[in-house]
Motif scaffolding. Structure first.
Motif, PDB file in Angstrom:
ATOM      1  N   VAL A   7       7.102   1.141   1.054  1.00 58.02           N
ATOM      2  CA  VAL A   7       8.351   0.954   0.328  1.00 58.02           C
ATOM      3  C   VAL A   7       8.130   1.592  -1.036  1.00 58.02           C
ATOM      4  O   VAL A   7       7.121   1.317  -1.696  1.00 58.02           O
ATOM      5  N   VAL A   8       9.043   2.482  -1.422  1.00 58.93           N
ATOM      6  CA  VAL A   8       8.905   3.129  -2.728  1.00 58.93           C
ATOM      7  C   VAL A   8       9.801   2.416  -3.734  1.00 58.93           C
ATOM      8  O   VAL A   8      10.927   2.038  -3.424  1.00 58.93           O
ATOM      9  N   GLY A   9       9.263   2.233  -4.917  1.00 61.53           N
ATOM     10  CA  GLY A   9      10.029   1.674  -6.021  1.00 61.53           C
ATOM     11  C   GLY A   9      10.103   2.710  -7.127  1.00 61.53           C
ATOM     12  O   GLY A   9       9.170   3.499  -7.310  1.00 61.53           O
ATOM     13  N   ALA A  10      11.209   2.705  -7.852  1.00 65.71           N
ATOM     14  CA  ALA A  10      11.395   3.667  -8.935  1.00 65.71           C
ATOM     15  C   ALA A  10      11.300   2.971 -10.278  1.00 65.71           C
ATOM     16  O   ALA A  10      12.066   2.053 -10.557  1.00 65.71           O
ATOM     17  N   ALA A  11      10.361   3.433 -11.082  1.00 64.26           N
ATOM     18  CA  ALA A  11      10.350   3.064 -12.496  1.00 64.26           C
ATOM     19  C   ALA A  11      11.216   4.138 -13.161  1.00 64.26           C
ATOM     20  O   ALA A  11      10.728   5.169 -13.614  1.00 64.26           O
ATOM     21  N   PRO A  46       7.194  10.152   0.313  1.00 66.98           N
ATOM     22  CA  PRO A  46       7.610   9.063  -0.566  1.00 66.98           C
ATOM     23  C   PRO A  46       8.546   9.543  -1.685  1.00 66.98           C
ATOM     24  O   PRO A  46       9.521   8.860  -2.011  1.00 66.98           O
ATOM     25  N   GLU A  47       8.268  10.724  -2.233  1.00 67.84           N
ATOM     26  CA  GLU A  47       9.128  11.250  -3.304  1.00 67.84           C
ATOM     27  C   GLU A  47      10.547  11.513  -2.812  1.00 67.84           C
ATOM     28  O   GLU A  47      11.515  11.194  -3.494  1.00 67.84           O
ATOM     29  N   ALA A  48      10.671  12.083  -1.592  1.00 68.39           N
ATOM     30  CA  ALA A  48      12.007  12.339  -1.024  1.00 68.39           C
ATOM     31  C   ALA A  48      12.718  11.021  -0.729  1.00 68.39           C
ATOM     32  O   ALA A  48      13.927  10.889  -0.952  1.00 68.39           O
ATOM     33  N   ALA A  49      11.968  10.013  -0.257  1.00 71.02           N
ATOM     34  CA  ALA A  49      12.563   8.698   0.023  1.00 71.02           C
ATOM     35  C   ALA A  49      13.095   8.081  -1.266  1.00 71.02           C
ATOM     36  O   ALA A  49      14.180   7.489  -1.279  1.00 71.02           O
ATOM     37  N   LEU A  65       8.690  11.691 -10.651  1.00 67.53           N
ATOM     38  CA  LEU A  65       7.770  12.337 -11.582  1.00 67.53           C
ATOM     39  C   LEU A  65       6.317  12.111 -11.172  1.00 67.53           C
ATOM     40  O   LEU A  65       5.686  12.998 -10.638  1.00 67.53           O
ATOM     41  N   GLU A  66       5.778  10.915 -11.411  1.00 76.97           N
ATOM     42  CA  GLU A  66       4.376  10.680 -11.059  1.00 76.97           C
ATOM     43  C   GLU A  66       4.214   9.318 -10.418  1.00 76.97           C
ATOM     44  O   GLU A  66       4.942   8.380 -10.742  1.00 76.97           O
ATOM     45  N   ARG A  67       3.244   9.234  -9.522  1.00 75.92           N
ATOM     46  CA  ARG A  67       2.974   7.955  -8.877  1.00 75.92           C
ATOM     47  C   ARG A  67       2.183   7.074  -9.834  1.00 75.92           C
ATOM     48  O   ARG A  67       1.229   7.524 -10.468  1.00 75.92           O
ATOM     49  N   ILE A  68       2.591   5.827  -9.942  1.00 78.03           N
ATOM     50  CA  ILE A  68       1.824   4.845 -10.703  1.00 78.03           C
ATOM     51  C   ILE A  68       0.665   4.416  -9.813  1.00 78.03           C
ATOM     52  O   ILE A  68       0.882   4.073  -8.647  1.00 78.03           O
ATOM     53  N   PRO A  69      -0.562   4.466 -10.314  1.00 76.82           N
ATOM     54  CA  PRO A  69      -1.720   4.152  -9.465  1.00 76.82           C
ATOM     55  C   PRO A  69      -1.641   2.746  -8.875  1.00 76.82           C
ATOM     56  O   PRO A  69      -1.163   1.820  -9.533  1.00 76.82           O
ATOM     57  N   GLY A  70      -2.118   2.645  -7.632  1.00 80.95           N
ATOM     58  CA  GLY A  70      -2.160   1.353  -6.962  1.00 80.95           C
ATOM     59  C   GLY A  70      -1.035   1.182  -5.962  1.00 80.95           C
ATOM     60  O   GLY A  70      -0.102   1.986  -5.911  1.00 80.95           O
ATOM     61  N   GLU A  71      -1.166   0.160  -5.137  1.00 84.03           N
ATOM     62  CA  GLU A  71      -0.091  -0.246  -4.241  1.00 84.03           C
ATOM     63  C   GLU A  71      -0.189  -1.749  -4.097  1.00 84.03           C
ATOM     64  O   GLU A  71      -1.264  -2.335  -4.262  1.00 84.03           O
ATOM     65  N   TRP A  72       0.948  -2.366  -3.811  1.00 91.19           N
ATOM     66  CA  TRP A  72       1.036  -3.817  -3.842  1.00 91.19           C
ATOM     67  C   TRP A  72       1.594  -4.324  -2.519  1.00 91.19           C
ATOM     68  O   TRP A  72       2.594  -3.805  -2.032  1.00 91.19           O
ATOM     69  N   VAL A  79       4.024  -2.189   2.159  1.00 94.80           N
ATOM     70  CA  VAL A  79       3.316  -2.083   0.876  1.00 94.80           C
ATOM     71  C   VAL A  79       4.222  -1.339  -0.103  1.00 94.80           C
ATOM     72  O   VAL A  79       4.977  -0.446   0.290  1.00 94.80           O
ATOM     73  N   LEU A  80       4.142  -1.720  -1.363  1.00 94.26           N
ATOM     74  CA  LEU A  80       4.955  -1.113  -2.412  1.00 94.26           C
ATOM     75  C   LEU A  80       4.144  -0.064  -3.156  1.00 94.26           C
ATOM     76  O   LEU A  80       3.025  -0.328  -3.593  1.00 94.26           O
ATOM     77  N   GLN A  81       4.718   1.130  -3.271  1.00 94.26           N
ATOM     78  CA  GLN A  81       4.184   2.184  -4.125  1.00 94.26           C
ATOM     79  C   GLN A  81       5.289   2.544  -5.114  1.00 94.26           C
ATOM     80  O   GLN A  81       6.465   2.561  -4.737  1.00 94.26           O
ATOM     81  N   VAL A  82       4.908   2.812  -6.354  1.00100.77           N
ATOM     82  CA  VAL A  82       5.906   3.048  -7.400  1.00100.77           C
ATOM     83  C   VAL A  82       5.678   4.408  -8.041  1.00100.77           C
ATOM     84  O   VAL A  82       4.550   4.809  -8.319  1.00100.77           O
ATOM     85  N   TRP A  83       6.786   5.094  -8.260  1.00 96.81           N
ATOM     86  CA  TRP A  83       6.786   6.375  -8.969  1.00 96.81           C
ATOM     87  C   TRP A  83       7.642   6.236 -10.220  1.00 96.81           C
ATOM     88  O   TRP A  83       8.654   5.528 -10.205  1.00 96.81           O
TER      89      TRP A  83
END
Length: 136
Positions: A7-11, A46-49, A65-72, A79-83
């Motif tokens: 799951v991608v999250g956007a900051a 993930p970026e396209a999603a 822009l850039e991936r924030i390190p880590g996943e939750w 799992v959550l990954q944030v860009w």
């Protein structure tokens, strides 16, 4: 081991502010705040999603822009990954179109004024550090 679903999250950052979205569904999450985003579909980066989800949920055109390190970890198998992301020139203002009933732009001192979903807190901490750095 089951397949992980990202799951991608956007900051989503704009002018020293971070976008927070208040959940309206499902009931156990309603009223809590999150970074907007959604599931990565098969064959999608993930970026396209992220760009697609922000278009569907908020009606905005963005750029990852850039991936924030880590996943939750979320509910298995998610799992959550944030860009970090930004609005593209000419994009309209975000509107709560799906699963959200309110959006709020938060400055660095306001980031913790809303009750974030537990799983978003580490990513929000990382995103707000970037907000602080840009504010200086």
């Amino acid at each position: 081991m089951t397949e992980r679903i990202v799951v991608v999250g956007a900051a989503l950052l704009d002018g020293g502010r971070l976008l927070a979205a208040r959940r309206s569904a499902p009931p156990d999450l309603a009223g809590r705040w999150e970074l907007p985003g959604g599931k990565v579909e098969a064959g999608e980066t993930p970026e396209a999603a992220l760009v697609r989800e922000l278009r569907e949920e908020l009606g905005v055109e963005t750029e990852a822009l850039e991936r924030i390190p880590g996943e939750w970890p979320l509910r298995p198998p998610y799992v959550l990954q944030v860009w970090t992301a930004r609005l593209r020139p000419g994009s309209g203002d975000p509107k709560p179109l799906q699963d959200h009933d309110e959006l709020r732009w938060l400055t660095a001192p306001e980031v913790w004024d809303v009750p974030w979903l537990d799983q978003d807190v580490p990513a929000v901490r990382e995103a707000s550090a970037r907000l602080d750095a840009r504010a200086r």
